[in-house]
Design a protein around this motif. Sequence first.
Motif, mmCIF file in Angstrom:
data_model
loop_
_atom_site.group_PDB
_atom_site.id
_atom_site.type_symbol
_atom_site.label_atom_id
_atom_site.label_comp_id
_atom_site.label_asym_id
_atom_site.label_seq_id
_atom_site.Cartn_x
_atom_site.Cartn_y
_atom_site.Cartn_z
ATOM 1 N N GLY A 29 0.787 -1.227 0.000
ATOM 2 C CA GLY A 29 0.000 0.000 0.000
ATOM 3 C C GLY A 29 0.815 1.271 0.000
ATOM 4 O O GLY A 29 0.272 2.362 0.239
ATOM 5 N N MET A 30 2.114 1.185 -0.280
ATOM 6 C CA MET A 30 2.985 2.372 -0.272
ATOM 7 C C MET A 30 3.020 2.964 -1.677
ATOM 8 O O MET A 30 4.026 2.912 -2.401
ATOM 9 C CB MET A 30 4.374 1.992 0.226
ATOM 10 C CG MET A 30 4.332 1.379 1.628
ATOM 11 S SD MET A 30 5.955 0.849 2.236
ATOM 12 C CE MET A 30 6.754 2.434 2.484
ATOM 13 N N LEU A 31 1.880 3.544 -2.076
ATOM 14 C CA LEU A 31 1.716 3.997 -3.460
ATOM 15 C C LEU A 31 2.557 5.215 -3.791
ATOM 16 O O LEU A 31 3.027 5.361 -4.927
ATOM 17 C CB LEU A 31 0.243 4.280 -3.722
ATOM 18 C CG LEU A 31 -0.713 3.089 -3.519
ATOM 19 C CD1 LEU A 31 -2.125 3.479 -3.906
ATOM 20 C CD2 LEU A 31 -0.254 1.868 -4.310
ATOM 21 N N ASP A 32 2.735 6.129 -2.821
ATOM 22 C CA ASP A 32 3.541 7.325 -3.092
ATOM 23 C C ASP A 32 4.981 6.955 -3.426
ATOM 24 O O ASP A 32 5.562 7.464 -4.383
ATOM 25 C CB ASP A 32 3.513 8.267 -1.879
ATOM 26 C CG ASP A 32 2.154 8.927 -1.702
ATOM 27 O OD1 ASP A 32 1.391 8.953 -2.677
ATOM 28 O OD2 ASP A 32 1.868 9.387 -0.578
ATOM 29 N N MET A 33 5.543 6.045 -2.631
ATOM 30 C CA MET A 33 6.921 5.620 -2.891
ATOM 31 C C MET A 33 7.005 4.838 -4.202
ATOM 32 O O MET A 33 7.963 4.979 -4.973
ATOM 33 C CB MET A 33 7.448 4.768 -1.738
ATOM 34 C CG MET A 33 8.935 4.452 -1.843
ATOM 35 S SD MET A 33 9.579 3.492 -0.451
ATOM 36 C CE MET A 33 9.470 4.725 0.852
ATOM 37 N N ALA A 34 5.988 4.029 -4.470
ATOM 38 C CA ALA A 34 5.965 3.263 -5.723
ATOM 39 C C ALA A 34 5.957 4.210 -6.913
ATOM 40 O O ALA A 34 6.653 3.988 -7.917
ATOM 41 C CB ALA A 34 4.739 2.356 -5.765
ATOM 42 N N ARG A 35 5.185 5.310 -6.784
ATOM 43 C CA ARG A 35 5.121 6.281 -7.869
ATOM 44 C C ARG A 35 6.478 6.957 -8.075
ATOM 45 O O ARG A 35 6.871 7.249 -9.208
ATOM 46 C CB ARG A 35 4.041 7.323 -7.588
ATOM 47 C CG ARG A 35 3.976 8.421 -8.634
ATOM 48 C CD ARG A 35 2.663 9.137 -8.598
ATOM 49 N NE ARG A 35 1.593 8.266 -9.056
ATOM 50 C CZ ARG A 35 1.357 7.994 -10.338
ATOM 51 N NH1 ARG A 35 2.132 8.516 -11.263
ATOM 52 N NH2 ARG A 35 0.375 7.204 -10.689
ATOM 53 N N GLU A 36 7.197 7.227 -6.988
ATOM 54 C CA GLU A 36 8.519 7.841 -7.115
ATOM 55 C C GLU A 36 9.458 6.964 -7.934
ATOM 56 O O GLU A 36 10.195 7.448 -8.797
ATOM 57 C CB GLU A 36 9.109 8.095 -5.723
ATOM 58 C CG GLU A 36 8.433 9.229 -4.959
ATOM 59 C CD GLU A 36 8.988 9.373 -3.555
ATOM 60 O OE1 GLU A 36 10.043 8.730 -3.277
ATOM 61 O OE2 GLU A 36 8.394 10.098 -2.746
ATOM 62 N N TYR A 37 9.421 5.658 -7.651
ATOM 63 C CA TYR A 37 10.272 4.729 -8.414
ATOM 64 C C TYR A 37 9.815 4.662 -9.866
ATOM 65 O O TYR A 37 10.636 4.555 -10.786
ATOM 66 C CB TYR A 37 10.240 3.339 -7.781
ATOM 67 C CG TYR A 37 11.141 3.203 -6.572
ATOM 68 C CD1 TYR A 37 12.513 3.105 -6.725
ATOM 69 C CD2 TYR A 37 10.611 3.179 -5.284
ATOM 70 C CE1 TYR A 37 13.353 2.984 -5.623
ATOM 71 C CE2 TYR A 37 11.437 3.056 -4.170
ATOM 72 C CZ TYR A 37 12.804 2.973 -4.351
ATOM 73 O OH TYR A 37 13.630 2.850 -3.259
#
Length: 447
Positions: A409-417
């Motif tokens: 559920g760590m979508l913000d970090m996933a988006r950064e990558y």
Amino acid sequence: MLLLRRFNGVRITSAGSVRLLSVKPIASVDDANLRCQEEDQSSYDQKAVCEALSCYSNDWQKALEFFNWVEKESGFRHTTETFNRMIDILGKYFEFDASWGLINRMIGMPQSLPNHVTFRIVFKRYVTAHLVQEAIDAYDKLDDFNLRDETSFYNLVDALCEHKHVVEAEELCFGKNVIANAFSLSNTKIHNLILRGWSKLGWWGKCKEFWEKMDTEGVAKDLFSYSIYMDIMCKSGKPWKAVRLYKEMRSRGIKLDVVAYNTVIRAIGASQGVEFGIRVFREMRDRGCEPNVATHNTIIKLLCENGRMRDAYQMLDEMPKKGCQADSITYMCLFARLEKPSEILSLFGRMIRSGVRPKMDTYVMLMRKFERWGFLQPVLYVWKTMKESGDTPDAAAYNAVIDALIQKGMLDMAREYEEEMIERGLSPRRRPELVEQSLEETLVTGR
């Protein structure tokens, strides 16, 4: 690596881009320090530069920046080997115009003249991109480099066969438009290349037909012919036939080399069990053929597949004593069978401490295993180790870490990558979770 740290601590200017790689002002470096650095930089050797380029093998722009920087800023004179390494990286990303630009730079420089390896790389990269005619055209240009000879022709055919263009290779060798000039096309080597090409395609019926055709046409079969066909028998699910070929070789008095023995061990291990494979392993040593790392890897894989992990670890421990250092494949055989995260992390640590550099496939394999089990921290640890080792992640590595983050559920970090991926010119997979989040952000911000 000192060389990479030096490179990452300067401002790089290249066509179309300026990248600030350090916050340290240039003015803070005095003349004495500069002289000291120049002395250090003069000690850069070919091996260090090639290793540094390998770290950037998944980022051709950064690799090219480094390639130009080490020559301009540190006075390093590129050799044929460092040029070849850079040309290979550019070809991997279909930057063929830039590759030919480097080849043209090589001309007239005694320490870096193009050689057979240079054009073997060019053939390989063209064929990998399915640009077969371009590869043939490159061969036709070799008169300009005094390299249009039998070796180059073999390299062209080998590249075609290695990358599943064996139909075109066979046409070049035996069709209407033969380009080999005076080279003998009835020899065993050409037939071995074509036979291996059919193997790469997995066309087992065609392999059998070509094998029998060699007999019909009176082409002598050598050690390599048998090694290739034994491998075909193993891959086509008939290891017992490979064992039969091994006995035929013995009866004909053909002395096996380490490659042939490795295939035999795999075949006997698959058809008769790991103990029979170990017997052949001992036999090869008794006959004066020293096992290499691939031999040990074959035995370790057989042991792992049979659940004999203790014996596999024992062989791993014995390898250095036998003068044979483990490689990334050795560890991947073990990683594939381990089911406890703590054991995998322990073995991964041992791998790093022993000086074995993981391949990108190793990093991806481990991150995927941890992701399937729902463990995020080990995924991030492997990612961090990869970056600290100077290895540039490829698309598969990015996708592995992004999937693990989404799972938690760590979508913000996933988006950064994902954004980092796009900046590097890599294409992420479409993920509904990230698309939906982007849409929500647009609606809220009104952008």
